[in-house]
Design an enzyme around this catalytic site. Structure first.
Site, short mmCIF file in Angstrom:
data_model
loop_
_atom_site.label_atom_id
_atom_site.label_comp_id
_atom_site.label_asym_id
_atom_site.label_seq_id
_atom_site.Cartn_x
_atom_site.Cartn_y
_atom_site.Cartn_z
N GLY A 1 11.79 -9.91 -2.01
CA GLY A 1 10.77 -9.45 -1.01
C GLY A 1 9.79 -9.19 -2.72
O GLY A 1 10.34 -8.36 -3.35
N GLY B 1 6.29 -5.99 -2.97
CA GLY B 1 6.04 -4.55 -3.06
C GLY B 1 4.40 -4.70 -3.15
O GLY B 1 4.31 -4.88 -4.10
N GLY C 1 6.55 -3.43 -6.55
CA GLY C 1 7.47 -4.06 -7.84
C GLY C 1 8.08 -5.03 -6.93
O GLY C 1 7.67 -5.90 -5.39
N VAL D 1 11.31 -7.46 -5.52
CA VAL D 1 13.11 -6.89 -5.11
C VAL D 1 13.72 -8.69 -5.50
O VAL D 1 13.38 -9.18 -4.88
CB VAL D 1 12.85 -6.63 -4.39
CG1 VAL D 1 14.70 -6.08 -3.44
CG2 VAL D 1 12.35 -5.65 -4.74
N ASP E 1 5.97 6.93 4.41
CA ASP E 1 5.28 5.50 4.35
C ASP E 1 5.77 4.73 5.79
O ASP E 1 6.53 3.58 4.65
CB ASP E 1 4.45 5.10 2.85
CG ASP E 1 4.01 3.74 2.33
OD1 ASP E 1 3.51 3.10 3.24
OD2 ASP E 1 4.92 2.62 1.51
P1 ATP Z 1 5.48 -1.39 -0.19
O1 ATP Z 1 4.10 -2.66 -1.23
O2 ATP Z 1 5.65 -1.41 0.70
O3 ATP Z 1 5.00 0.07 -1.21
P2 ATP Z 1 7.41 -1.44 -2.77
O4 ATP Z 1 6.51 -2.59 -3.63
O5 ATP Z 1 7.45 -0.03 -2.74
O6 ATP Z 1 6.68 -2.01 -1.33
P3 ATP Z 1 9.56 -2.14 -1.30
O7 ATP Z 1 9.12 -2.03 0.00
O8 ATP Z 1 10.82 -1.40 -1.77
O9 ATP Z 1 8.22 -2.20 -2.29
O10 ATP Z 1 9.92 -3.61 -0.75
C1 ATP Z 1 8.88 -4.68 -1.18
C2 ATP Z 1 9.74 -5.81 0.01
O11 ATP Z 1 11.41 -6.39 -0.91
C3 ATP Z 1 10.43 -5.18 1.53
O12 ATP Z 1 9.35 -4.84 1.73
C4 ATP Z 1 11.97 -5.92 1.59
O13 ATP Z 1 11.01 -7.07 2.21
C5 ATP Z 1 12.15 -6.32 0.31
N1 ATP Z 1 13.30 -5.20 -0.09
C6 ATP Z 1 12.98 -4.29 -0.82
N2 ATP Z 1 15.00 -3.67 -0.59
C7 ATP Z 1 15.44 -4.93 -0.62
C8 ATP Z 1 16.96 -4.66 -0.42
N3 ATP Z 1 17.34 -4.01 -0.62
N4 ATP Z 1 17.81 -5.82 0.44
C9 ATP Z 1 16.99 -6.64 1.13
N5 ATP Z 1 14.90 -7.07 0.83
C10 ATP Z 1 14.81 -6.07 0.39
#
Ligand code: ATP
Length: 341
Positions: free
Chosen positions: A42, A44, A47, A49, A158
């Site tokens: 995924g 966001g 970053g 993942v 959040d």
């Molecule tokens: P945002 O734009 O919401 O602030 P972000 O960049 O902080 O997002 P995350 O929300 O931590 O990133 O992760 C992005 C996506 O990756 C999540 O919505 C989820 O679908 C997937 N993901 C994150 N962590 C995990 C994990 N530990 N295991 C499986 N999938 C994950």
């Protein structure tokens, strides 16, 4: 075959993915000497993942690459690590390791969550969404938050559907993820923040007033409202309009989607979506609220998921669109499968 949700078994409820770890960021070490990267899970705003395997143990985990172009970004990731190290609870995503090789990305190695996003799961045709199912998920969210607020003294800030994941594709256990905007909170000090996701953010955030544990409970109210009806209570045509709707705190249960929703569920939402932060439910009160506390007499009839499906599909497209815009700005091409070389 249809999926009905049953209560979470006490044993599986407390299952930890690994032993408690005190994570210290590994500086100047090569991530690839320790972990093998696989497909993308995924992405966001901050970053991407990827699934990964620890070479020594064969353990499957997730690697979150966070852009750290500015000095402040590194401080933010250090805070995320400090916060996650404190959050040792089965309803909260666990941190396994962290890397900073001095490049423009830092990496968090996280517990791997295999079940995908909660809202994606519930809109599946095989999943029967009932009020009882909603309470099972909401109870776990409030349990995780109660630990954050009262034991770790951390605010999430959040909470939104994308940050609630299902542990497996068939079970009922959920985990709260993404502590990138979370903050330590000292009840004797005034904390103000100006970030979050407009649809889910509380009025005190939009107004840059003091935030506290009940700020997260506003987001719980919005998530519950959406889960029950598929409607987003404050959504406007633009972020500015959405935030204006939030500060007005005008919302209701008039839509026909709420016709079959119980009074207890509506009361729960009503007590979360209160403009005055101090008058909202806190996590302990939420867990004792009759909608969440009593296990019997919950409506078992299926909720209509048509609007919820539309809501999830719209958010999918929005996310894709913003990723595209972001990558265009960075001069990159859109790839979804290749882990960083
Ligand atoms: P945002 O734009 O919401 O602030 P972000 O960049 O902080 O997002 P995350 O929300 O931590 O990133 O992760 C992005 C996506 O990756 C999540 O919505 C989820 O679908 C997937 N993901 C994150 N962590 C995990 C994990 N530990 N295991 C499986 N999938 C994950």
């Amino acid at each position: 075959m249809s999926t009905f949700v049953s209560e979470v078994d006490e044993e599986e409820r407390n299952e930890a993915p690994f032993e408690r770890r005190e994570v210290v960021i590994k500086k100047g070490e090569d991530l690839k000497a320790f972990y093998k990267l696989h497909d993308e899970l995924g992405r966001g705003k901050f970053g991407v993942v990827y699934k990964c395997t620890e070479i020594q143990s064969g353990k499957e985990l997730a690697a979150k690459f966070i852009r750290t172009q500015r000095k402040e970004d590194r401080i933010d990731v250090q805070r995320e690590v400090d916060i996650m190290t404190k959050l040792q609870h089965p309803r909260l995503l666990q941190l396994y390791d962290a890397f900073d090789d001095g490049s423009k990305e830092m990496v968090l190695i996280l517990e791997l969550i295999r079940g995908g996003e909660l809202f994606e799961r519930v809109i599946d045709d095989d999943f029967v969404l009932t009020e009882k199912a909603c309470t099972i998920f909401l109870r776990q969210i409030c349990e995780g938050l109660a630990y954050m607020h009262y034991v770790a003294l951390v605010l999430h800030l959040d909470l939104k559907p994308e940050n609630i994941l299902c542990l497996t594709k068939t079970g009922n256990r959920i985990k709260i993820i993404d502590f990138g905007l979370a903050r330590f909170y000292d009840p004797t000090k005034k904390l103000q923040v100006l970030f979050g996701t407009p649809e889910f953010v509380a009025p005190e955030v939009v107004n840059f007033d003091q935030v506290g544990p009940r700020t997260d409970m506003w987001s719980v109210g919005v998530i519950t409202y959406v889960l029950l009806s598929g409607l987003s209570p404050f959504m406007g045509d633009s972020d500015a309009e959405t935030m204006a709707n939030v500060t007005k705190c005008k919302w209701d249960f008039e839509d026909e989607s709420f016709d079959k929703v119980s009074d207890e569920a509506k009361d729960f939402v009503s007590q979360c979506l209160v403009k005055d932060r101090t008058k909202r439910l806190d996590t302990k009160e939420a867990l004792n609220h009759r909608w969440l506390a009593t296990k019997e007499a919950k409506t078992e009839s299926a909720l209509d998921k048509k609007k919820l499906k539309r809501f999830v599909i719209k958010r999918r497209w929005q996310k894709l669109f913003y990723t595209y815009i972001f990558l265009r700005r960075m001069g990159a091409t859109m790839t979804f499968d290749d882990p960083p070389k």
